[in-house]
Design an enzyme around this catalytic site. Structure first.
Site, short mmCIF file in Angstrom:
data_model
loop_
_atom_site.label_atom_id
_atom_site.label_comp_id
_atom_site.label_asym_id
_atom_site.label_seq_id
_atom_site.Cartn_x
_atom_site.Cartn_y
_atom_site.Cartn_z
N ASP A 157 0.63 -1.25 -0.11
CA ASP A 157 0.03 -0.06 0.05
C ASP A 157 1.04 1.10 0.06
O ASP A 157 1.58 1.37 1.02
CB ASP A 157 -0.76 -0.03 1.29
CG ASP A 157 -1.90 1.16 1.35
OD1 ASP A 157 -1.87 1.98 0.46
OD2 ASP A 157 -2.61 1.23 2.36
N TYR A 205 -9.92 15.28 -8.52
CA TYR A 205 -8.96 14.60 -9.35
C TYR A 205 -7.92 15.59 -9.94
O TYR A 205 -6.66 15.34 -9.95
CB TYR A 205 -9.71 13.93 -10.47
CG TYR A 205 -8.60 13.01 -11.25
CD1 TYR A 205 -8.09 11.86 -10.78
CD2 TYR A 205 -8.46 13.49 -12.54
CE1 TYR A 205 -7.43 11.15 -11.78
CE2 TYR A 205 -7.76 12.70 -13.63
CZ TYR A 205 -7.33 11.46 -13.04
OH TYR A 205 -6.41 10.86 -13.86
N LYS A 253 -4.00 15.80 -9.31
CA LYS A 253 -2.88 15.57 -10.63
C LYS A 253 -2.09 16.99 -10.75
O LYS A 253 -1.03 16.74 -11.51
CB LYS A 253 -3.74 15.40 -11.81
CG LYS A 253 -4.36 14.01 -11.76
CD LYS A 253 -3.34 12.87 -11.60
CE LYS A 253 -3.72 11.50 -11.53
NZ LYS A 253 -2.67 10.49 -11.27
#
Length: 281
Positions: free
Chosen positions: A88, A179, A183
């Site tokens: 992870d 998102y 990014k």
């Protein structure tokens, strides 16, 4: 500086005009998010396979060990060398164990492809704080933590290359607030690390994929043909992007052919961002 001074300076030029290969043979690369559903080619799996094709020894890392194992088998079927590790990468101990696994097995680390990411739709009113935090943790924290653990090993190995996977959503946000923000942060992280660690011989670059067709995008139930066709038409080339396209970009940026490139964002989108939002996906 006078011409006389210039002419007396030692010639420090390195002859790189002759193509002697990509410089990846015998190197060690870690690819996170290296798995994909079934035999599908996602961005991480493509990068792992192509790095191995170039002679790198690849540690394929994924939260799902079975998916990483399939990637390793695909590499071995092509004559490459790979090992797997389940981790992870949003947890620092998992990242440290991943680096230790590569160093224990091969004694060096040269390339890190930070490929893990998840999507999320909605504006700031539609997102929940819990989902926002998860997107940031997976898309940004994972790259910070993996790089934090990898850089000392790269220093020990004499330098290296880190490639972070962002998205064109960082450059052209459209209803994907969490998102797009995550990014964008990946691009900022890339540039900061490039400045901070260039003196260590570590190059840090970023790939910004467009609407490529991958197992994650396709989903379990598949993508309707009309949606897939609309995505293809969004490219000025009239082409559908694939995981292989992202993998080739990662391989290039990791190679010595990109020796003088750092802190840059390589957009791989078939020209989608050249068009207005109404022509997008």
């Amino acid at each position: 500086m006078t011409d006389d001074c210039i002419s007396s300076m030692p010639d420090r030029q390195v002859d790189v005009g002759q193509d002697t290969g990509e410089g990846l043979s015998g190197k060690v690369a870690i690819v996170t998010g290296a798995g994909a559903r079934d035999d599908g080619i996602g961005n991480g799996r493509a990068a792992a396979i192509l790095l191995a094709d170039a002679g790198a020894r690849v540690l394929a890392v994924d939260l799902d060990a079975a998916l990483a194992e399939r990637t390793a088998r695909m590499i071995e079927e092509r004559g490459g060398e790979a090992h797997t590790f389940a981790a992870d990468v949003t947890d620092e101990s998992g990242c440290a164990a991943m680096i230790d696994a590569a160093m224990t097995r091969w004694g060096r680390l040269d390339v890190l492809d930070n490929n893990v990411g998840i999507g999320s739709r909605g504006n700031v009113l539609e997102e929940t704080p819990e989902r926002w935090q998860r997107v940031m943790r997976v898309n940004v924290d994972s790259m910070f933590l993996a790089s934090r653990c990898a850089i000392p090993a790269m220093r020990e190995s004499g330098g290296g290359a880190i490639v972070n996977v962002s998205s064109i959503s960082a450059l052209r946000p459209r209803g994907l607030t969490a998102y797009s923000t995550s990014k964008s942060a990946v691009i900022g992280l890339t540039r900061a690390m490039a400045v901070d660690h260039g003196s260590d011989g570590i190059r840090v670059n970023c790939v910004a994929p467009g609407p490529v067709y991958t197992p994650m995008v396709r989903g379990v139930s598949g993508m309707p043909d009309e949606v897939r066709e609309r995505r293809r038409r969004a490219s000025v080339l009239g082409m559908e992007g694939l995981g292989w396209d992202i993998g080739h970009a990662v391989r290039f940026l990791a190679s010595t052919r990109a020796r003088y490139i750092t802190g840059q964002v390589l957009v791989v989108d078939g020209g989608v961002t050249l068009r207005g939002p109404e022509r997008g996906t």
